[in-house]
Design an enzyme around this catalytic site. Sequence first.
Site, PDB file in Angstrom:
ATOM      1  CE  LYS A 284      29.852  83.066  22.602  1.00  0.00           C
ATOM      2  NZ  LYS A 284      31.224  82.426  22.073  1.00  0.00           N
TER       3      LYS A 284
ATOM      4  CG  HIS B 113      25.274  92.834  29.533  1.00  0.00           C
ATOM      5  ND1 HIS B 113      25.265  92.703  30.738  1.00  0.00           N
ATOM      6  CD2 HIS B 113      25.831  91.553  29.236  1.00  0.00           C
ATOM      7  CE1 HIS B 113      26.183  91.787  31.212  1.00  0.00           C
ATOM      8  NE2 HIS B 113      26.443  90.911  30.418  1.00  0.00           N
TER       9      HIS B 113
END
Length: 884
Positions: A542, A126
């Site tokens: 999110k 990531h």
Amino acid sequence: MRDHFEVSKELKREIGFVLEELLKVIDHFNPKIKGEFLRLREIFKKTREGSLHLSHLVHNLSTEEVAPLIKAFSLYLMLINIVEERFEVREASLEREIERLSEEFDREDIVETLRSLQFRPVFTAHPTEARRRTFLEAHHEIADYLERYFSLGDREAEEAFRYRLSLLWQTSLIRKERIEVLFELDNLLYILESSILGALTEVNREIEGVTGLLERPIINLGSWIGGDRDGNPYVTNEVMTQAMKIQHSTAINLYIGKIERLIRELSIAADQGRVTRELLDSIRRDLKEGIEDEALELYRNEPFRAKLTIMKIRLQNRLIAINAPKEPSHTYREPEELLADIDLLLDSLDPISQRGLLEFRELVLHCGFHLLQLDFREHKRVVKGALTEIFSYLGIADSDFMELPEEEQERVITEALGREPINLLSLYGKLSSESWKTAQAFLKIGWGQERIHRKVVESFILSMSHSPSDLLAVLWFARQAGLWIPQKRAAISITPLFETIDDLKGAPSVMERLSKNRHYRRYLKDRGGEQEIMIGYSDSSKDGGIFASNYHLNLAIRELISLGDRLGIRFLLFHGRGGSVSRGGGPTEAAILASPYRAIDGFLKLTEQGEVIGSKYLNKRIARYNLTKSVAALLKKTLYDRFEIENPCDANEFYNRILQLISDVSYNRYRSLVYGDPDFPTYFKEATPIEFIARLNLGSRPSKRRGSDSIEDLRAIPWVFAWTQNRSIMPAWYGVGSGLEAALKEYGRAPLQNLYRSCPFFKTTLDNIELIMLKVDLAIAKEYNDFVTNREVAERIFSQIMEEFERTKSMVLLVKGSRRLMERDPVLRNSILLRKPYLTALNLLQIELIKKYRQARYRRQRERLLDLIHSTIVGIAQGLRNTG
């Protein structure tokens, strides 16, 4: 009122030393900047909360002055991090933890539980590590120099530190080229070889001091680098194959290096030691089989060197075998064969002389022939798309298969699973390139399991899993590729990734329906009744905000455990935790101990992402500390789970109603702003440096899954990264204050405070949020807010952010009974405040550079400014110690 804080004399002395050395370097290379650096440093130190009025201090700086200032502040933050790490990490002892646990449990039960544990940290690519490989290596080396200088008074280490610092001053903070997938693997292998494997060996030695010699490792290392294809077009089948081969060759070459050292060390003559008949017989058999080497003639009277030489030859042939169409003779097929030879040697050595071989054995036990267990991940849309095309080609369904109702999709796949499997190679040249790439991936996984090791790839993770047909699609491909042969083998773990809050809510229903499908039920039996499930912290946060995400993750886990009891299935939970609090980060030990009853039960698999890999594993001492603490917490939680010591909070309906209310209100508050305000996407793009982050070469993976500009399609990492850079860090706390306030009005202060004291989940969640709130600087965020072109939108949204921040801060303090943030952890509080002046400087420099970038008249000017903006992004990430 200004924040005041103290640092220890030793820490202050070391920080003073590195500052003095940095100033010498600055003075040598750019004496004019030294005075400006010190001037700004002193002003920002004295004005911790008045940064809003200090932008004029950097407004008139030229580009030539800005570049070295960014370097100076960034390097100073890096040096502070290195110095603090020396003081943060204490020695962790598993034996001491066992002694504490012995007050509650019998030692026999503790040891038996310890032997059964499975801890699987999975390193991912990531893109949250903002530092270049050069700076990672420098961080590692400087930490060593400072240790030698301050602990041993080593003057050579002092000179080496100055040398390294001088080179760093002349090195760009950013990488100009886009990093490739295999470069990401190379970075991980550097940390693995220089730190992690050594720490792992030491931890394993301590474990075996308690359990005796292990036949199965407790800690298994995993990786996504080369296997994480979800939205990353650069992870091709060829790249995945290369990653497997590189891991294999790295492991084998490590073993060869260890053997060469042991050959030099184990010079024991046959008539000087106690050599078993079994060892001598094995050497005779090897020679009879035709193994030849000039060195063997020299070792006629040195059986250990002779056997080790034979082992080296077998490993060298193993490197050849990976590419050869026909396997060469005299090679190891399985790591167990190598372990058997090591054990044979150990049987002929006294305990003192076994040390080197035991270290070698521990390395082989952990790394096998695959080094890291590679997970494969793909988006369900891609897998279902390939299945649709293949079904249409085979006449099983039409090209509108994905538009059919879920029940019909399940029926069609179930019927197809009942047919004789096809040879996927027969589809070559008959599918679109995208569909063939998906089908071929299953074949490549099979190749890796056959040629390298059965564990080289095991988990097939399906992103955005939503329905039973998603997983049945993977099962169909596994069946065709021979990865699942009913009643014989199930070589692949089909792992749904539930990411959004709605998908988390639906996870138990999906798994229950799958358990009733005859083919999937057979598959589960072939997997020993175990089902791995990955739960996503990043996208759920999110999607619905930090508290609702954590609450629904916790609730989904409890419901899955209950469902597993009912169905006779053991759900193995894989936690997709990010580095930042907004993406599920935070101390691993606290997260383990706060997990629901029986959520762990001896198994813990979690992601270690981006900058977390560097902060937790770059230094061998820190790596050992973190591995030991994680194993100790896993042991403690497993004992509580297995001996039915349930946290009273889990079954307390009153507390659960409070948590539900906080979750619902915080979710609605968060969603109303992020997804309910039509102006918010534009506000996000203008009030954060997202456009510059998207162009920063942090990793191989694009910042979006698709080309859309919607927040839904934006990955969680750049979403959090952008808010972190503008210092509001909004995703880590927004909505929480409203939820707590609603609970206060409904239930009063005392129940909330009791909940905090008695519920580990609630306490850990609030503690993580409090930590991030101390890093927030809304005065800086307001400066970014000025970039928003529509002033009405800017004021309306920013006022909501400010109001919710103050509400959340006051409510967190009320619940904890504190007067100021992090007052119960003064060391961490002081650490954050220590960095604040230098972060302020970098943020204000970034803001001024963005202004100049938007006023730039020609391309070359914009490119120069873009490099400087990117350098400030790296520096700020360094100071905050996390990105996304």
